[in-house]
Design an enzyme around this catalytic site. Structure first.
Site, PDB file in Angstrom:
ATOM      1  NE  ARG A  32      -3.924  -2.266   1.759  1.00 41.50           N
ATOM      2  CZ  ARG A  32      -4.679  -2.621   0.729  1.00 41.50           C
ATOM      3  NH1 ARG A  32      -4.863  -1.787  -0.285  1.00 41.50           N
ATOM      4  NH2 ARG A  32      -5.256  -3.806   0.691  1.00 41.50           N
ATOM      5  CB  ILE A  34       3.647   5.730   2.696  1.00 43.52           C
ATOM      6  CG1 ILE A  34       3.834   5.801   4.195  1.00 43.52           C
ATOM      7  CG2 ILE A  34       4.151   6.986   2.005  1.00 43.52           C
ATOM      8  CD1 ILE A  34       5.294   5.802   4.622  1.00 43.52           C
ATOM      9  CG  ASN A  95       4.039   9.133 -12.154  1.00 42.28           C
ATOM     10  OD1 ASN A  95       3.256   9.511 -13.026  1.00 42.28           O
ATOM     11  ND2 ASN A  95       3.695   9.028 -10.882  1.00 42.28           N
ATOM     12  CD  GLU A 103       7.858  10.733  -3.718  1.00 42.82           C
ATOM     13  OE1 GLU A 103       8.149  10.348  -2.580  1.00 42.82           O
ATOM     14  OE2 GLU A 103       6.695  10.978  -4.088  1.00 42.82           O
ATOM     15  CB  VAL A 104      10.350   5.926  -5.677  1.00 44.34           C
ATOM     16  CG1 VAL A 104      11.249   4.770  -5.233  1.00 44.34           C
ATOM     17  CG2 VAL A 104       9.752   6.634  -4.464  1.00 44.34           C
ATOM     18  CG  HIS A 108       6.632   2.903  -8.659  1.00 42.73           C
ATOM     19  ND1 HIS A 108       7.868   3.487  -8.778  1.00 42.73           N
ATOM     20  CD2 HIS A 108       5.745   3.931  -8.511  1.00 42.73           C
ATOM     21  CE1 HIS A 108       7.740   4.797  -8.697  1.00 42.73           C
ATOM     22  NE2 HIS A 108       6.455   5.101  -8.550  1.00 42.73           N
TER      23      HIS A 108
HETATM   24  P1  5GP Z   1       6.112   8.204  -8.006  1.00 41.97           P
HETATM   25  O1  5GP Z   1       5.912   9.682  -7.972  1.00 41.97           O
HETATM   26  O2  5GP Z   1       7.582   7.826  -7.985  1.00 41.97           O
HETATM   27  O3  5GP Z   1       5.358   7.534  -9.113  1.00 41.97           O
HETATM   28  O4  5GP Z   1       5.435   7.657  -6.689  1.00 41.97           O
HETATM   29  C1  5GP Z   1       6.113   7.207  -5.572  1.00 41.97           C
HETATM   30  C2  5GP Z   1       5.074   6.797  -4.543  1.00 41.97           C
HETATM   31  O5  5GP Z   1       5.744   6.141  -3.489  1.00 41.97           O
HETATM   32  C3  5GP Z   1       4.303   7.963  -3.919  1.00 41.97           C
HETATM   33  O6  5GP Z   1       2.916   7.783  -4.165  1.00 41.97           O
HETATM   34  C4  5GP Z   1       4.631   7.887  -2.423  1.00 41.97           C
HETATM   35  O7  5GP Z   1       3.535   8.172  -1.607  1.00 41.97           O
HETATM   36  C5  5GP Z   1       5.095   6.446  -2.282  1.00 41.97           C
HETATM   37  N1  5GP Z   1       6.074   6.246  -1.224  1.00 41.97           N
HETATM   38  C6  5GP Z   1       7.188   6.999  -0.998  1.00 41.97           C
HETATM   39  N2  5GP Z   1       7.869   6.497   0.055  1.00 41.97           N
HETATM   40  C7  5GP Z   1       7.178   5.412   0.480  1.00 41.97           C
HETATM   41  C8  5GP Z   1       7.400   4.470   1.544  1.00 41.97           C
HETATM   42  O8  5GP Z   1       8.365   4.529   2.302  1.00 41.97           O
HETATM   43  N3  5GP Z   1       6.472   3.474   1.677  1.00 41.97           N
HETATM   44  C9  5GP Z   1       5.383   3.377   0.848  1.00 41.97           C
HETATM   45  N4  5GP Z   1       4.551   2.374   1.085  1.00 41.97           N
HETATM   46  N5  5GP Z   1       5.156   4.238  -0.149  1.00 41.97           N
HETATM   47  C10 5GP Z   1       6.040   5.252  -0.330  1.00 41.97           C
END
Ligand code: 5GP
Length: 127
Positions: A32, A34, A95, A103-104, A108
Site C-alpha cells: 500500500r 504510504i 511515472n 519520485e522513486v 512501479h
Molecule cells: P512516483 O511519484 O515515484 O510515481 O510515486 C512514488 C510513490 O511512493 C508515492 O505515491 C509515495 O507516496 C510512495 N512512497 C514513498 N515512500 C514510500 C514508503 O516509504 N512506503 C510506501 N509504502 N510508499 C512510499
C-alpha cells in the site's frame, strides 16, 4: 540509466523499512502507498533492479514481465476493482523521469480505485 540502490523501494525489498504487503510473488512485490490518493492505492514493483517502465520493458526477462502483469491484474481482483469480477474499475499509472514526475527511481505501477478518479490529466496552472 543507473539504478540507485539507495532508493526507498530498494530498501523495502531488502527489508530495511517496513511495508504493508498486499501480495508477493517470485518476481514482484505489491504494497500500500504510504500516502494514498484513493481508497485503494497499491504500488506494484518488480524485485529486479529496473528504473522505469521503459527499462523494465527492454531488459526484464519474459518470466518477470508475465509475473508482473499477472500480479497487477490479481491485485485489481483482490481489491474488488476488476471489471471481470463486476468491480467499478481502476487506473494504472507509471511515472517515469522528470516530465513524468517520478519520485522513486525503481519502476512501479500505481493501482488506484475505490472512488471516481476524474479526468486523467489536468493541464498545469497557466497553460
Ligand atoms: P512516483 O511519484 O515515484 O510515481 O510515486 C512514488 C510513490 O511512493 C508515492 O505515491 C509515495 O507516496 C510512495 N512512497 C514513498 N515512500 C514510500 C514508503 O516509504 N512506503 C510506501 N509504502 N510508499 C512510499
Amino acid at each position: 540509466m543507473n539504478y540507485d540502490d539507495a532508493n526507498i523501494f530498494a530498501k523495502i525489498l531488502r527489508g530495511e523499512i517496513p511495508n504493508e504487503t498486499v501480495m508477493e510473488t517470485d518476481h514482484a512485490l505489491a504494497f500500500r502507498d504510504i500516502n494514498p490518493q484513493a481508497p485503494n492505492h497499491v504500488l506494484v514493483i518488480p524485485k529486479g533492479k529496473y528504473v522505469s517502465f521503459d527499462d523494465f520493458a527492454a531488459n526484464a526477462d519474459p518470466a518477470e514481465i508475465v509475473d508482473f502483469i499477472r500480479t497487477v491484474g490479481a491485485i485489481a481482483s483482490a481489491e474488488g476493482l476488476a471489471l471481470k469480477d463486476g468491480g467499478d474499475g481502476f487506473r494504472l499509472i507509471s511515472n517515469a523521469g522528470k516530465n513524468g514526475v517520478q519520485e522513486v527511481p525503481h519502476f512501479h505501477v500505481h493501482i488506484l480505485g475505490g472512488r471516481w478518479l476524474g479526468r486523467m490529466l489536468k493541464k498545469p496552472e497557466g497553460e
